[in-house]
Design a protein around this motif. Structure first.
Motif, PDB file in Angstrom:
ATOM      1  N   ARG A   5       0.845  -1.190   0.000  1.00  0.00           N
ATOM      2  CA  ARG A   5       0.000   0.000   0.000  1.00  0.00           C
ATOM      3  C   ARG A   5       0.880   1.239   0.000  1.00  0.00           C
ATOM      4  N   TRP A   6       0.610   2.139  -0.928  1.00  0.00           N
ATOM      5  CA  TRP A   6       1.396   3.373  -1.053  1.00  0.00           C
ATOM      6  C   TRP A   6       0.681   4.518  -0.360  1.00  0.00           C
ATOM      7  N   THR A   7       1.416   5.291   0.418  1.00  0.00           N
ATOM      8  CA  THR A   7       0.855   6.486   1.037  1.00  0.00           C
ATOM      9  C   THR A   7       1.856   7.627   0.863  1.00  0.00           C
ATOM     10  N   ALA A   8       1.327   8.847   0.841  1.00  0.00           N
ATOM     11  CA  ALA A   8       2.201  10.014   0.690  1.00  0.00           C
ATOM     12  C   ALA A   8       2.945  10.282   1.992  1.00  0.00           C
ATOM     13  N   ILE A   9       4.145  10.814   1.869  1.00  0.00           N
ATOM     14  CA  ILE A   9       4.872  11.317   3.027  1.00  0.00           C
ATOM     15  C   ILE A   9       4.101  12.530   3.548  1.00  0.00           C
ATOM     16  N   GLU A  10       3.901  12.600   4.857  1.00  0.00           N
ATOM     17  CA  GLU A  10       3.007  13.646   5.378  1.00  0.00           C
ATOM     18  C   GLU A  10       3.561  15.054   5.194  1.00  0.00           C
TER      19      GLU A  10
ATOM     20  N   LEU B 247       6.998   8.841  -6.911  1.00  0.00           N
ATOM     21  CA  LEU B 247       7.406   7.803  -5.952  1.00  0.00           C
ATOM     22  C   LEU B 247       8.332   8.356  -4.870  1.00  0.00           C
TER      23      LEU B 247
ATOM     24  N   GLY C  32       0.364  13.656  -2.965  1.00  0.00           N
ATOM     25  CA  GLY C  32      -0.560  13.819  -1.846  1.00  0.00           C
ATOM     26  C   GLY C  32       0.095  14.282  -0.563  1.00  0.00           C
TER      27      GLY C  32
ATOM     28  N   MET D 168       6.353   9.285  -1.818  1.00  0.00           N
ATOM     29  CA  MET D 168       5.466   8.277  -1.240  1.00  0.00           C
ATOM     30  C   MET D 168       6.308   7.166  -0.616  1.00  0.00           C
ATOM     31  N   LYS D 169       5.668   6.341   0.169  1.00  0.00           N
ATOM     32  CA  LYS D 169       6.347   5.157   0.697  1.00  0.00           C
ATOM     33  C   LYS D 169       5.355   4.023   0.749  1.00  0.00           C
ATOM     34  N   ARG D 170       5.884   2.825   0.770  1.00  0.00           N
ATOM     35  CA  ARG D 170       5.077   1.629   0.609  1.00  0.00           C
ATOM     36  C   ARG D 170       5.074   0.841   1.923  1.00  0.00           C
ATOM     37  N   THR D 171       3.888   0.430   2.349  1.00  0.00           N
ATOM     38  CA  THR D 171       3.770  -0.443   3.514  1.00  0.00           C
ATOM     39  C   THR D 171       3.362  -1.818   3.010  1.00  0.00           C
TER      40      THR D 171
ATOM     41  N   SER E 147      10.428  11.662  -9.136  1.00  0.00           N
ATOM     42  CA  SER E 147       9.085  11.265  -9.555  1.00  0.00           C
ATOM     43  C   SER E 147       8.156  11.285  -8.347  1.00  0.00           C
TER      44      SER E 147
ATOM     45  N   ARG F  71      -0.804   4.763   8.452  1.00  0.00           N
ATOM     46  CA  ARG F  71      -0.096   5.493   7.393  1.00  0.00           C
ATOM     47  C   ARG F  71       1.403   5.194   7.421  1.00  0.00           C
TER      48      ARG F  71
ATOM     49  N   GLY G  83       6.535   0.003   8.240  1.00  0.00           N
ATOM     50  CA  GLY G  83       7.253  -0.753   7.222  1.00  0.00           C
ATOM     51  C   GLY G  83       6.408  -1.895   6.698  1.00  0.00           C
TER      52      GLY G  83
ATOM     53  N   SER H 113      10.593   3.086   2.352  1.00  0.00           N
ATOM     54  CA  SER H 113       9.886   1.823   2.144  1.00  0.00           C
ATOM     55  C   SER H 113      10.825   0.647   2.315  1.00  0.00           C
TER      56      SER H 113
END
Lengths: 430, 430
Positions: free
Chosen positions: A120-125, A385, A153, A388-391, A383, B344, B347, B380
């Motif tokens: 799941r990708w979420t934006a860095i806050e 990406l 985002g 964003m970061k992926r969990t 980019s 959010r 890891g 990530s």
């Protein structure tokens, strides 16, 4: 005058290697100075930021005046002519629509065994964007860094820009607003990086810092890496133009000089299978240099780091280009696509005679923040990406745990990790 | 005994911040030593590598013996029992099939204006994988780093592992072979990182170096960054378990101890809305510690960095968890999915009571190389993308250049870059 290499010369490999190994950056050792500034801002917060701003930018401020106000944004709008503003809007919109395609897709699925897996990708806050001051304060760079962050985002995009003697580029303010920057502070240098990384009373900390800067900024980013994320450390810009004989030498010369005018450490290289074109381009470069506003910079770059490489056949061009891994690669040949397909290492490819690299700098839509100094062998341009970061997500039911558990226990035991084995075994009543 | 925090206590925020800020790593200043080793290997190549291997690993070798031979791989196979080998194969296959889904899709399209844009992903040609020696030489880590590299399409995957006194873990050899490692050298420390980054007569250079290591390896990776790419610098492992009252305290205790046994600097935290469960888990931890092979390590970790946080409601758990941004997050509650959706910063999430984090360490299929020390706020876990890079592609025909060119010229002029403006204008006969 740039150096000339010929692929068929017996000393080609030696000279090509020397070209690849040429150090274009003088590395200043500013680590100790930067370490002191970071520690001071960490300890004293706003007070330290204000002190360094007074010292380095000759600007006396109160903490309340660090942030650029709405009134200043309004005033900046009035200073920018309509044509330039429209160009910024066009650039913003094209960057936005291209980068929107980069948004990664979440993946959640159940495999044949019944195990659920996912990404799941979420934006860095919160992200900080460093923008250099003075002549290197480019509105296009604001757009190229800020727009992808907002497309990703990012909730809170915080920009810093030093304003030596209080001078601020109104185009930078207008670009910041067009890109959706949420907060803008008139600070720079290592003290700005420290404020973003550690936070002060006035500036809340961010989680990642991007954007170009001088040696102090680069050193500060390296030192806060870990506390926050950072983007790549960009080096001087470079272009490699692969051209057949059927080019207008003046077009190619203009492209080479567009890189060279950035910085005396920039690098422009022409690779062609036509020695006559090589000669004509070299002559055109000398001619154009005379009427170029930044001619001195461009001349120094071309003299110290420019190169013309003549190959026997364009088939030899891509393997050499891949070894160079240029930031920008122009392919100005009659039928460019077969060459494009062969390229493995390049930040960005500009295809065909009517795609000058400069279009990519501003309004092409793709990003102009690209890997320099051969790092396109292992890294990519900026980019969505990067913001964003992926969990990863894993779910095993009791059934799946029964199937997979014994293998996990076997490996835990082989690695001598008894509690690992127990954490599975206890759920299987083993 | 871990510390206990209660979310409703007046001093909660202060204590929670202290927990977030706790430094778990003693940073050794090995930069100068490492700098010397890197320079020496760069200058003397194999000879320097052999000298350091003799000194640090007490192993006298000739250059020809640096590489692990086919016969040694064969011999290692015979030393590994069938059950463990089958577990490695299962792990390899599951990692492979999960990571295959991460392969990015190229994008090439023509926009409304007729401009062609694209992003093309290619594998990094050569990658180095550092594997620690001794007790931290984990075959599972070999799989987790090497399999995604091969899924990405890395042509040349070069592994290094130190073999102090010549002792090599046969499981590591078997895992390397199962994962498709192309070359394996029995070297470690900063000298191995230098050999990978700069190359020697025996070891050709790579473009990126990944994998965990001690302080010397981490410092060496930081110093060669730029010459090659590197992955994240991993810190001590950590887990946060969010649990409702309806859990078996022994299961939760085993999970907390599975992290704690890694390292005295590891961190295990339980967050629950049930003070009774908190008490029962604490008791279970003390009980299980007595029979744990690595009990001393786990006890020190739990005593120094363990924590139990009692919240009034599980609704409070995710906001606190997001501030911690744990490497591993277990959600052991009756209905976990609503909580999973809210997370959010983490890891990896392990969903439900029957998904112990340990399954993800070995055979879940997802990667166990994950961001530590709160860096899940901005980074990530390891994925196929870490072994690839993206080239952007831009093509404007004469028609599109006529439309976009004037805006590019306007921006170039606004930025004072005359050759940029000319590079476009000359193509438009302006």
């Amino acid at each position: 005058m740039a150096i000339r290499l010929s692929h068929t010369d017996p000393d080609f490999e030696t000279r090509f290697r020397a070209l690849l190994a040429a150090k274009r950056e003088v590395s200043e050792d500013v680590d100790a100075t930067v370490r002191g500034i970071l520690a001071d801002v960490r300890a004293r917060g706003d007070a330290a930021v204000l002190d360094y701003t007074a010292r380095f930018d000759r600007l006396q401020l109160a903490a309340g005046a660090l942030r650029v106000s709405e009134a200043e944004f309004e005033a900046a709008e009035k200073l920018v002519d309509e044509k330039t503003r429209a160009a910024l809007v066009l650039a913003r919109d094209r960057i936005q629509s291209h980068h929107a395609r980069q948004k990664p897709v979440d993946d959640r699925y159940t495999d044949a065994l019944g195990v659920e897996l996912g990404s799941r990708w979420t934006a860095i806050e919160a992200v900080g964007l460093y923008v250099p001051g003075g002549t290197a304060s480019y509105p296009s760079s604001v757009l190229m860094n800020a727009v992808p962050a907002k497309v990703a985002g990012v909730d809170r995009l915080v920009m810093v820009v030093p304003t030596p003697d209080g001078v601020i580029n109104p185009l930078v303010l207008v670009a910041a607003r067009l890109a959706g920057v949420d907060e803008l502070y008139r600070i720079g240098g290592a003290q700005a990086v420290a404020a973003l990384a550690f936070g002060t009373d006035t500036i809340k900390p961010v989680y990642k810092i991007v954007g170009p800067g001088n040696a102090y900024v680069a050193a500060a980013k390296r030192q806060v890496f870990g506390t926050v994320g950072i983007d790549m450390i960009a080096g001087p810009s470079e272009v490699l133009v692969i051209a057949d004989g059927d080019n207008d030498p003046d077009w190619i010369a203009a492209d080479l000089l567009a890189q060279a005018e950035h910085d005396t450490a920039a690098q422009s290289i022409l690779m062609t299978d036509d020695p006559k074109l090589a000669d004509a381009v070299e002559a055109a470069v000398e001619r154009q240099l005379k009427t170029l506003p930044r001619g001195e910079t461009a001349a120094a770059s071309w003299r110290d780091f420019g190169a013309v490489i003549v190959v026997a056949s364009l088939d030899d061009a891509v393997p050499l280009s891949d070894r160079m891994a240029p930031e920008h690669l122009e392919i100005a040949v009659a039928d460019p696509e077969p060459l494009v397909r062969k390229v493995r290492n390049a930040g960005a490819i500009f295809v065909g005679r009517t795609t000058p690299e400069v279009i990519g700098d501003y309004v092409g839509g793709s990003n102009h923040v690209l890997p320099t100094a051969r790092s396109a062998r292992f890294s990519s341009g900026l980019s969505v990406l990067d913001f964003m970061k992926r969990t990863s997500i894993l779910r095993t039911g009791a059934e799946q745990l029964r199937v997979l558990g014994p293998a996990a226990i076997a490996l835990a035991e082989a690695e001598g990790l008894g509690a690992h084995a127990r954490s599975v075994a206890i759920r299987l009543n083993l």
